[in-house]
Design a protein around this motif. Sequence first.
Motif, mmCIF file in Angstrom:
data_model
loop_
_atom_site.group_PDB
_atom_site.id
_atom_site.type_symbol
_atom_site.label_atom_id
_atom_site.label_comp_id
_atom_site.label_asym_id
_atom_site.label_seq_id
_atom_site.Cartn_x
_atom_site.Cartn_y
_atom_site.Cartn_z
ATOM 1 N N PRO A 297 0.822 -1.227 0.000
ATOM 2 C CA PRO A 297 0.000 0.000 0.000
ATOM 3 C C PRO A 297 0.849 1.268 0.000
ATOM 4 C CG PRO A 297 -0.886 -1.607 1.534
ATOM 5 C CD PRO A 297 0.432 -2.145 1.080
ATOM 6 N N SER A 298 2.009 1.216 0.653
ATOM 7 C CA SER A 298 2.895 2.384 0.681
ATOM 8 C C SER A 298 3.412 2.714 -0.714
ATOM 9 C CB SER A 298 4.071 2.118 1.631
ATOM 10 O OG SER A 298 3.629 1.856 2.936
ATOM 11 N N ASP A 299 3.820 1.689 -1.455
ATOM 12 C CA ASP A 299 4.281 1.906 -2.832
ATOM 13 C C ASP A 299 3.119 2.318 -3.741
ATOM 14 O OD1 ASP A 299 6.917 1.358 -2.301
ATOM 15 O OD2 ASP A 299 6.872 -0.696 -3.063
ATOM 16 N N SER A 300 1.951 1.737 -3.485
ATOM 17 C CA SER A 300 0.802 2.013 -4.345
ATOM 18 C C SER A 300 0.444 3.487 -4.352
ATOM 19 C CB SER A 300 -0.401 1.182 -3.882
ATOM 20 O OG SER A 300 -1.515 1.409 -4.708
ATOM 21 N N VAL A 301 0.325 4.083 -3.173
ATOM 22 C CA VAL A 301 -0.079 5.497 -3.128
ATOM 23 C C VAL A 301 1.022 6.393 -3.683
ATOM 24 C CG1 VAL A 301 0.703 5.947 -0.744
ATOM 25 C CG2 VAL A 301 -1.208 7.256 -1.705
ATOM 26 N N ALA A 302 2.296 5.989 -3.506
ATOM 27 C CA ALA A 302 3.405 6.776 -4.055
ATOM 28 C C ALA A 302 3.388 6.756 -5.575
ATOM 29 C CB ALA A 302 4.730 6.242 -3.526
ATOM 30 N N ILE A 303 3.101 5.595 -6.162
ATOM 31 C CA ILE A 303 3.066 5.481 -7.623
ATOM 32 C C ILE A 303 1.872 6.254 -8.194
ATOM 33 C CG2 ILE A 303 2.628 3.830 -9.499
ATOM 34 C CD1 ILE A 303 4.548 1.918 -8.008
ATOM 35 N N ILE A 304 0.718 6.184 -7.524
ATOM 36 C CA ILE A 304 -0.434 6.971 -7.967
ATOM 37 C C ILE A 304 -0.095 8.458 -7.943
ATOM 38 C CG2 ILE A 304 -2.796 7.664 -7.394
ATOM 39 C CD1 ILE A 304 -3.243 4.767 -6.400
ATOM 40 N N ALA A 305 0.597 8.900 -6.877
ATOM 41 C CA ALA A 305 0.987 10.314 -6.787
ATOM 42 C C ALA A 305 1.955 10.691 -7.900
ATOM 43 C CB ALA A 305 1.612 10.589 -5.426
ATOM 44 N N HIS A 306 2.923 9.809 -8.192
ATOM 45 C CA HIS A 306 3.894 10.087 -9.250
ATOM 46 C C HIS A 306 3.215 10.210 -10.619
ATOM 47 C CE1 HIS A 306 7.543 9.909 -11.643
ATOM 48 N NE2 HIS A 306 7.029 8.884 -12.314
ATOM 49 N N TRP A 307 2.202 9.383 -10.862
ATOM 50 C CA TRP A 307 1.522 9.341 -12.160
ATOM 51 C C TRP A 307 0.242 10.183 -12.166
ATOM 52 C CZ3 TRP A 307 2.715 6.994 -16.808
ATOM 53 C CH2 TRP A 307 3.858 6.165 -16.827
ATOM 54 N N ALA A 308 0.067 11.092 -11.227
ATOM 55 C CA ALA A 308 -1.202 11.820 -11.098
ATOM 56 C C ALA A 308 -1.626 12.511 -12.392
ATOM 57 C CB ALA A 308 -1.100 12.838 -9.961
ATOM 58 N N ASP A 309 -0.669 12.993 -13.164
ATOM 59 C CA ASP A 309 -1.001 13.709 -14.399
ATOM 60 C C ASP A 309 -1.687 12.824 -15.446
ATOM 61 O OD1 ASP A 309 -0.269 16.196 -13.657
ATOM 62 O OD2 ASP A 309 1.638 16.236 -14.734
ATOM 63 N N ALA A 310 -1.572 11.498 -15.280
ATOM 64 C CA ALA A 310 -2.224 10.583 -16.220
ATOM 65 C C ALA A 310 -3.717 10.445 -15.934
ATOM 66 C CB ALA A 310 -1.554 9.208 -16.161
ATOM 67 N N ILE A 311 -4.145 10.951 -14.773
ATOM 68 C CA ILE A 311 -5.546 10.849 -14.344
ATOM 69 C C ILE A 311 -6.225 12.197 -14.582
ATOM 70 C CG2 ILE A 311 -7.058 10.479 -12.353
ATOM 71 C CD1 ILE A 311 -4.797 8.641 -11.225
ATOM 72 N N TYR A 313 -8.733 13.842 -13.511
ATOM 73 C CA TYR A 313 -9.146 14.618 -12.335
ATOM 74 C C TYR A 313 -8.002 15.476 -11.808
ATOM 75 C CZ TYR A 313 -10.945 15.301 -7.519
ATOM 76 O OH TYR A 313 -11.359 15.834 -6.315
ATOM 77 N N PHE A 314 -6.797 14.912 -11.752
ATOM 78 C CA PHE A 314 -5.640 15.644 -11.239
ATOM 79 C C PHE A 314 -4.982 16.496 -12.324
ATOM 80 C CE2 PHE A 314 -5.842 11.765 -8.532
ATOM 81 C CZ PHE A 314 -6.266 12.410 -7.385
ATOM 82 N N LYS A 315 -5.045 16.022 -13.551
ATOM 83 C CA LYS A 315 -4.483 16.823 -14.650
ATOM 84 C C LYS A 315 -5.225 18.156 -14.765
ATOM 85 C CE LYS A 315 -2.936 16.490 -19.447
ATOM 86 N NZ LYS A 315 -1.537 16.765 -19.072
ATOM 87 N N LYS A 316 -6.527 18.100 -14.533
ATOM 88 C CA LYS A 316 -7.349 19.308 -14.622
ATOM 89 C C LYS A 316 -7.222 20.167 -13.370
ATOM 90 C CE LYS A 316 -12.158 20.815 -15.128
ATOM 91 N NZ LYS A 316 -13.576 20.384 -15.277
ATOM 92 N N GLY A 317 -7.311 19.558 -12.194
ATOM 93 C CA GLY A 317 -7.360 20.319 -10.945
ATOM 94 C C GLY A 317 -6.041 20.470 -10.224
ATOM 95 N N GLY A 318 -5.012 19.738 -10.680
ATOM 96 C CA GLY A 318 -3.722 19.810 -10.013
ATOM 97 C C GLY A 318 -3.687 18.986 -8.745
ATOM 98 N N VAL A 319 -2.486 18.851 -8.195
ATOM 99 C CA VAL A 319 -2.282 18.132 -6.937
ATOM 100 C C VAL A 319 -1.998 19.154 -5.849
ATOM 101 C CG1 VAL A 319 -0.826 16.471 -5.696
ATOM 102 C CG2 VAL A 319 -1.441 16.047 -8.090
ATOM 103 N N LYS A 320 -2.870 19.237 -4.870
ATOM 104 C CA LYS A 320 -2.765 20.256 -3.821
ATOM 105 C C LYS A 320 -1.774 19.858 -2.733
ATOM 106 C CE LYS A 320 -7.668 21.301 -4.562
ATOM 107 N NZ LYS A 320 -8.047 20.073 -5.270
ATOM 108 N N GLY A 321 -1.602 18.563 -2.534
ATOM 109 C CA GLY A 321 -0.687 18.079 -1.502
ATOM 110 C C GLY A 321 -0.800 16.579 -1.387
ATOM 111 N N LEU A 362 -4.784 19.030 0.361
ATOM 112 C CA LEU A 362 -4.460 17.625 0.157
ATOM 113 C C LEU A 362 -5.273 17.040 -0.984
ATOM 114 C CD1 LEU A 362 -3.100 14.956 1.001
ATOM 115 C CD2 LEU A 362 -4.931 14.664 2.689
ATOM 116 N N SER A 363 -4.593 16.293 -1.869
ATOM 117 C CA SER A 363 -5.264 15.636 -2.988
ATOM 118 C C SER A 363 -5.184 14.112 -2.915
ATOM 119 C CB SER A 363 -4.661 16.097 -4.319
ATOM 120 O OG SER A 363 -4.957 17.450 -4.570
#
Length: 565
Positions: A297-311, A313-321, A362-363
């Motif tokens: 789970p620790s790696d999972s959330v880190a990888i999702i955060a790293h790839w946020a621009d591929a999603i 929702y985050f590409k449009k709204g950005g990552v707040k934290g 926080l995003s």
Amino acid sequence: MPHTMQEIPTKPFDGQKPGTSGLRKRVKVFQQEHYTENFIQSIFNSIEAKGSTLVIGGDGRYFSPETVQTILKIGSANGVEKFIVGKDSILSTPAVSNIIRKYKANGGILLTASHNPGGPDKDFGIKYNVSNGGPAPENVTNKIYENTKTIVSYKVIEAPPVDLSKIGEFSYGPTKVSIIDSVADYVVLLESIFDFPLIKSFLSSHSNDFRVLFDGLNGVTGPYAQALFVDVLGLPKSSIQNCIPLPDFGGGHPDPNLIYAHTLVDAVEKDGIEFGAASDGDGDRNMIYGKGAFVTPSDSVAIIAHWADAIPYFKKGGVKGLARSMPTSKAIDLVAQKKGFEYFEVPTGWKFFGNLMDAGRLSICGEESFGTGSDHIREKDGLWAVVAWLNILAAANRESPNRLVGINELLYAHYAIYGRSFFSRYDYEEVPSAGANALVAHLNHALDSGSLTNTTHKSASTGTTFTVSGLYDFAYTDPIDKSVSKNQGQVITFSDGSRVVFRLSGTGSEGATVRMYVERYVGPEASAEELKRDAAEGLKGLIEVALELSKLKEFLGVDKPTVIT
């Protein structure tokens, strides 16, 4: 239609103290005369019930339908204007959070004990969520608890039971009851977040070399999986299993980890399935597990955060934290540092993330206990994480059209950039409370006396030495509401950056649960062989030293943990 209201005399029960995850006890405890009614009335005594709109749902576990009727009776007598109820009393925890927010309800009551077993001899739970869709904060749960200690009566309305199997609007005395489709609103939500056309294109073009298997563990997510993976993404029905919600979860333990989700692990290993996933009883946890690949789970959330621009929702709204619970590995911290995001370390409990989300800071966040989520709702969200991984894999394969990028390829690429946090959790469930408290006292003594600091310890099997650099009890001051949370876990740090965390957990219904978390970091400059080592091998020496320092086996009287993840 005329209705009759009665006030039933009662007396308090001991121990009705809810945590962030609500009140969890054995079913037979809730079935005691007045027990469930007392707790529900105490909720209504603690909130502005009159004129309110409340959502009711749950994971379908044993004793849920009866409890929905009890909530309707008591809620109507206390002036609730409208109830929104999931068909057949089914709503996943993420779905409840979404519905509270979407329809601007005042809160919701969830009937779930999350990942705990269900059935007549197992666990039941009642949890209250507030108007932001998240778990009730301590000022609310404390008020509920105080009311349970002084309650003398509860109110009920006399009315026929509501047919929970029929979607539609009904009158229930003075109250409106709306029975809704359990799945539809949640599917609409995820379709607004992820790139479903990209995912569908990827899955259809790789139908022979990228198979998917989702295991609902006979919990609440089965109907959601059918809608998402089969109906929307067009996968064959063989891509889902154990997707009929059962009151006893089919006799299994609906916790998505390597031990309890053995039906998924066995099928993935037997058939060499490239992408497997599971969710827990109420749908807020997840596990990603493919052929030769387990994602912590620790790696999972880190990888999702790293790839946020591929999603989208985050590409449009950005990552707040970004944020993680304290026991979770620091992998997501490294992503935040590299990308310049604000990041937080909070106590275990989703309400701490919710405060940061509501403040717009926080995003994306996660807990090592297989909980991952974002600010789309105010609960962790198992299916959100699974679809996030499919979105990321689809994007990665669009960037690499000549070779298939699978789970392991994503992991190794991530380690090459950020390094690897070897991480594992040892759960010791239903151990004697006296032994658990003695373990805590032992660590507190070492903390107060400083007796462990600067001591060196050698692993007998690996020969690796670890020098203790510090020991502290984690405390947190919430940057939003300034509340202080103390005694959140004892942390032993080592000079090489490794750390071990010990926590008493309150999610069980009997005895005590002790969790030990171990983390060892290896930088990206390490050899590929070192970065790809088996986690158990990478942590072996540290685990031995941790058990020796804590005297855990001696205090708990056990040789092995119940679960290793």
